[in-house]
Motif scaffolding. Structure first.
Motif, PDB file in Angstrom:
ATOM      1  N   GLU A  19       0.832  -1.198   0.000  1.00  0.00           N
ATOM      2  CA  GLU A  19       0.000   0.000   0.000  1.00  0.00           C
ATOM      3  C   GLU A  19       0.869   1.252   0.000  1.00  0.00           C
ATOM      4  OE1 GLU A  19      -3.623   1.992  -0.133  1.00  0.00           O
ATOM      5  OE2 GLU A  19      -3.225  -0.151  -0.233  1.00  0.00           O
ATOM      6  N   SER A  20       0.569   2.186  -0.910  1.00  0.00           N
ATOM      7  CA  SER A  20       1.325   3.432  -0.976  1.00  0.00           C
ATOM      8  C   SER A  20       1.136   4.221   0.311  1.00  0.00           C
ATOM      9  CB  SER A  20       0.862   4.265  -2.176  1.00  0.00           C
ATOM     10  OG  SER A  20       1.100   3.573  -3.377  1.00  0.00           O
ATOM     11  N   GLN A  21       2.210   4.861   0.774  1.00  0.00           N
ATOM     12  CA  GLN A  21       2.163   5.572   2.043  1.00  0.00           C
ATOM     13  C   GLN A  21       2.040   7.084   1.870  1.00  0.00           C
ATOM     14  OE1 GLN A  21       2.048   4.095   5.121  1.00  0.00           O
ATOM     15  NE2 GLN A  21       1.819   2.209   3.947  1.00  0.00           N
ATOM     16  N   THR A  22       2.854   7.661   0.997  1.00  0.00           N
ATOM     17  CA  THR A  22       2.821   9.107   0.815  1.00  0.00           C
ATOM     18  C   THR A  22       1.620   9.494  -0.032  1.00  0.00           C
ATOM     19  OG1 THR A  22       5.231   9.179   0.926  1.00  0.00           O
ATOM     20  CG2 THR A  22       4.122  11.111   0.035  1.00  0.00           C
ATOM     21  N   ILE A  23       0.753  10.334   0.523  1.00  0.00           N
ATOM     22  CA  ILE A  23      -0.476  10.719  -0.167  1.00  0.00           C
ATOM     23  C   ILE A  23      -0.288  12.023  -0.928  1.00  0.00           C
ATOM     24  CG2 ILE A  23      -2.900  11.332   0.162  1.00  0.00           C
ATOM     25  CD1 ILE A  23      -2.873   9.551   2.662  1.00  0.00           C
ATOM     26  N   ASP A  24       0.293  13.005  -0.271  1.00  0.00           N
ATOM     27  CA  ASP A  24       0.511  14.305  -0.885  1.00  0.00           C
ATOM     28  C   ASP A  24       1.985  14.685  -0.760  1.00  0.00           C
ATOM     29  OD1 ASP A  24      -2.206  15.091  -1.675  1.00  0.00           O
ATOM     30  OD2 ASP A  24      -2.614  15.017   0.477  1.00  0.00           O
ATOM     31  N   ILE A  25       2.319  15.835  -1.302  1.00  0.00           N
ATOM     32  CA  ILE A  25       3.674  16.355  -1.129  1.00  0.00           C
ATOM     33  C   ILE A  25       3.860  16.725   0.341  1.00  0.00           C
ATOM     34  CG2 ILE A  25       5.326  18.110  -1.849  1.00  0.00           C
ATOM     35  CD1 ILE A  25       4.466  16.413  -4.174  1.00  0.00           C
ATOM     36  N   ASP A  26       4.930  16.241   0.933  1.00  0.00           N
ATOM     37  CA  ASP A  26       5.190  16.542   2.339  1.00  0.00           C
ATOM     38  C   ASP A  26       6.577  17.162   2.467  1.00  0.00           C
ATOM     39  OD1 ASP A  26       4.307  16.047   5.272  1.00  0.00           O
ATOM     40  OD2 ASP A  26       6.377  15.323   5.202  1.00  0.00           O
ATOM     41  N   VAL A  42      11.784  17.316   0.692  1.00  0.00           N
ATOM     42  CA  VAL A  42      10.479  17.155   0.048  1.00  0.00           C
ATOM     43  C   VAL A  42      10.230  15.680  -0.243  1.00  0.00           C
ATOM     44  CG1 VAL A  42       9.021  17.838  -1.889  1.00  0.00           C
ATOM     45  CG2 VAL A  42      10.771  19.424  -1.024  1.00  0.00           C
ATOM     46  N   ASP A  43       9.133  15.167   0.266  1.00  0.00           N
ATOM     47  CA  ASP A  43       8.746  13.774   0.023  1.00  0.00           C
ATOM     48  C   ASP A  43       7.552  13.775  -0.923  1.00  0.00           C
ATOM     49  OD1 ASP A  43       8.689  11.018   0.232  1.00  0.00           O
ATOM     50  OD2 ASP A  43       7.426  11.024   2.022  1.00  0.00           O
ATOM     51  N   THR A  44       7.683  13.090  -2.051  1.00  0.00           N
ATOM     52  CA  THR A  44       6.603  13.075  -3.041  1.00  0.00           C
ATOM     53  C   THR A  44       5.985  11.687  -3.155  1.00  0.00           C
ATOM     54  OG1 THR A  44       7.991  12.467  -4.939  1.00  0.00           O
ATOM     55  CG2 THR A  44       7.861  14.812  -4.372  1.00  0.00           C
ATOM     56  N   PRO A  45       4.725  11.607  -3.556  1.00  0.00           N
ATOM     57  CA  PRO A  45       4.121  10.294  -3.813  1.00  0.00           C
ATOM     58  C   PRO A  45       4.822   9.631  -4.994  1.00  0.00           C
ATOM     59  CG  PRO A  45       2.464  12.054  -3.754  1.00  0.00           C
ATOM     60  CD  PRO A  45       3.797  12.711  -3.821  1.00  0.00           C
ATOM     61  N   GLY A  61       0.661  15.744 -11.561  1.00  0.00           N
ATOM     62  CA  GLY A  61       0.047  17.048 -11.355  1.00  0.00           C
ATOM     63  C   GLY A  61       0.378  17.629  -9.989  1.00  0.00           C
ATOM     64  N   LYS A  62       0.382  16.779  -8.962  1.00  0.00           N
ATOM     65  CA  LYS A  62       0.719  17.249  -7.615  1.00  0.00           C
ATOM     66  C   LYS A  62       2.164  17.730  -7.551  1.00  0.00           C
ATOM     67  CE  LYS A  62      -2.543  14.494  -4.890  1.00  0.00           C
ATOM     68  NZ  LYS A  62      -2.703  13.515  -3.792  1.00  0.00           N
ATOM     69  N   ILE A  63       3.054  16.963  -8.172  1.00  0.00           N
ATOM     70  CA  ILE A  63       4.468  17.343  -8.164  1.00  0.00           C
ATOM     71  C   ILE A  63       4.671  18.654  -8.926  1.00  0.00           C
ATOM     72  CG2 ILE A  63       6.772  16.673  -8.956  1.00  0.00           C
ATOM     73  CD1 ILE A  63       5.934  13.744  -8.489  1.00  0.00           C
ATOM     74  N   ALA A  64       4.030  18.752 -10.092  1.00  0.00           N
ATOM     75  CA  ALA A  64       4.169  19.960 -10.912  1.00  0.00           C
ATOM     76  C   ALA A  64       3.623  21.187 -10.183  1.00  0.00           C
ATOM     77  CB  ALA A  64       3.447  19.767 -12.241  1.00  0.00           C
ATOM     78  N   SER A  65       2.477  21.038  -9.534  1.00  0.00           N
ATOM     79  CA  SER A  65       1.876  22.164  -8.805  1.00  0.00           C
ATOM     80  C   SER A  65       2.785  22.631  -7.677  1.00  0.00           C
ATOM     81  CB  SER A  65       0.514  21.762  -8.237  1.00  0.00           C
ATOM     82  OG  SER A  65      -0.408  21.502  -9.271  1.00  0.00           O
ATOM     83  N   PHE A  66       3.367  21.677  -6.964  1.00  0.00           N
ATOM     84  CA  PHE A  66       4.278  22.032  -5.877  1.00  0.00           C
ATOM     85  C   PHE A  66       5.487  22.800  -6.408  1.00  0.00           C
ATOM     86  CE2 PHE A  66       8.123  21.098  -3.462  1.00  0.00           C
ATOM     87  CZ  PHE A  66       7.765  21.550  -2.200  1.00  0.00           C
ATOM     88  N   LEU A  67       6.046  22.319  -7.510  1.00  0.00           N
ATOM     89  CA  LEU A  67       7.233  22.966  -8.073  1.00  0.00           C
ATOM     90  C   LEU A  67       6.936  24.375  -8.568  1.00  0.00           C
ATOM     91  CD1 LEU A  67       8.707  19.955 -10.089  1.00  0.00           C
ATOM     92  CD2 LEU A  67       9.694  20.986  -8.030  1.00  0.00           C
ATOM     93  N   GLN A  68       5.711  24.600  -9.035  1.00  0.00           N
ATOM     94  CA  GLN A  68       5.342  25.897  -9.593  1.00  0.00           C
ATOM     95  C   GLN A  68       4.840  26.884  -8.545  1.00  0.00           C
ATOM     96  OE1 GLN A  68       6.981  25.791 -12.317  1.00  0.00           O
ATOM     97  NE2 GLN A  68       5.404  26.452 -13.760  1.00  0.00           N
ATOM     98  N   ASP A  69       4.559  26.402  -7.338  1.00  0.00           N
ATOM     99  CA  ASP A  69       4.073  27.293  -6.282  1.00  0.00           C
ATOM    100  C   ASP A  69       5.114  28.354  -5.922  1.00  0.00           C
ATOM    101  OD1 ASP A  69       1.641  26.100  -6.096  1.00  0.00           O
ATOM    102  OD2 ASP A  69       2.091  24.923  -4.299  1.00  0.00           O
ATOM    103  N   ASP A  70       4.625  29.448  -5.362  1.00  0.00           N
ATOM    104  CA  ASP A  70       5.501  30.535  -4.883  1.00  0.00           C
ATOM    105  C   ASP A  70       6.417  31.069  -5.982  1.00  0.00           C
ATOM    106  OD1 ASP A  70       4.412  30.243  -2.318  1.00  0.00           O
ATOM    107  OD2 ASP A  70       5.899  28.720  -1.775  1.00  0.00           O
ATOM    108  N   GLY A  71       5.893  31.115  -7.190  1.00  0.00           N
ATOM    109  CA  GLY A  71       6.681  31.658  -8.291  1.00  0.00           C
ATOM    110  C   GLY A  71       7.682  30.693  -8.881  1.00  0.00           C
ATOM    111  N   VAL A 173      16.095  24.747 -11.880  1.00  0.00           N
ATOM    112  CA  VAL A 173      14.684  24.678 -12.264  1.00  0.00           C
ATOM    113  C   VAL A 173      14.527  23.433 -13.131  1.00  0.00           C
ATOM    114  CG1 VAL A 173      12.833  25.782 -13.573  1.00  0.00           C
ATOM    115  CG2 VAL A 173      14.382  27.171 -12.179  1.00  0.00           C
ATOM    116  N   LEU A 174      13.573  22.595 -12.808  1.00  0.00           N
ATOM    117  CA  LEU A 174      13.412  21.349 -13.543  1.00  0.00           C
ATOM    118  C   LEU A 174      12.765  21.575 -14.909  1.00  0.00           C
ATOM    119  CD1 LEU A 174      12.349  18.789 -10.785  1.00  0.00           C
ATOM    120  CD2 LEU A 174      14.619  19.638 -11.409  1.00  0.00           C
TER     121      LEU A 174
END
Length: 238
Positions: A19-26, A42-45, A61-71, A173-174
């Motif tokens: 069972e996967s453990q990491t649900i969101d970016i932590d 940073v821990d990613t799913p 999408g979650k990873i991309a959103s996190f990377l793009q946050d805060d400019g 920047v990735l």
């Protein structure tokens, strides 16, 4: 890996089953002992999440959103974890590696550390052989581009050494960030294309399986085999 550095962080869970453990970016902060530097970890799913309804597109999408946050976030280092206890790298792992490479971008390979774990679960000679094979095959493109392999074989000591290396790297920047900033949709990014390609292949495979079942049901019907028809109907509903 992160749990070793931040054992008091209760939001980080270690998976010991399927069972996967990491649900969101932590995220968590590790205070480097050498200079007191606060380092954000940073821990990613992972892709191929075992939870029902969670797709690789969702994870990307979650990873991309996190990377793009805060400019837009810059990263000093990217760690790719691989269990040395796995006897071989299967199709799913290879696909995940392709997504990872496209997400990061070749020019950023120098900021990548491929960290092998679970060394206590293999004989040293066997682990050495697997490590050598991985460096010559699956991980060769990354290594040729500047990435380096490290062993997570000394628990906290290994983790600290890896972080100490990466903290000195110039933040980058990735590739996926650059593509999104240029106006591409997630599906049109290089990493998104790999995920979408895999989804289309899975859909084609599923459609073929349904077609095969349909043909078998038709044959059973023509043979008046009611028991076989019932079995095939049950299989089709799975």
């Amino acid at each position: 890996f992160i749990k070793l550095l931040n054992p008091e962080n209760d939001t980080i869970h270690i998976g010991h089953d399927l069972e996967s453990q990491t649900i969101d970016i932590d995220t968590s902060v590790y205070i480097d002992e050498e200079g007191g530097l606060a380092i954000t970890l940073v821990d990613t799913p992972g892709f191929d999440d075992s939870r029902e309804g969670v797709t690789d597109t969702d994870i990307l999408g979650k990873i991309a959103s996190f990377l793009q946050d805060d400019g837009g976030r810059k990263l000093n280092g990217i760690i790719y974890l691989h269990r040395i206890s796995d006897p071989r790298m299967g199709a799913t792992a290879k696909k995940n590696l392709r997504v990872f490479k496209e997400l990061c971008g070749e020019k950023n390979f120098g900021n990548i550390r491929i960290v092998t774990t679970n060394w206590t679960y293999v004989d040293e000679s066997e682990g050495n052989r697997r490590e050598a094979d991985l460096s010559k095959l699956a991980f060769k493109p990354l290594l040729d581009g500047g990435a380096e392999m490290r062993r997570q074989d000394k628990e906290l000591e290994s983790a600290k050494a890896i972080i100490s290396e990466l903290k000195r790297k110039t933040p980058v920047v990735l590739k996926i960030q650059e593509e999104l900033s240029a106006g591409r949709s997630l599906g049109d990014t290089s990493a998104g294309a790999v995920v979408w390609e895999e989804m289309k292949e899975m859909q084609k495979k599923h459609e073929k399986q349904l077609e095969d079942l349909k043909n078998e049901m038709e044959e059973a019907k023509n043979m008046n085999d009611e028991e076989l028809q019932a079995e095939l109907t049950e299989e089709r509903q799975k």
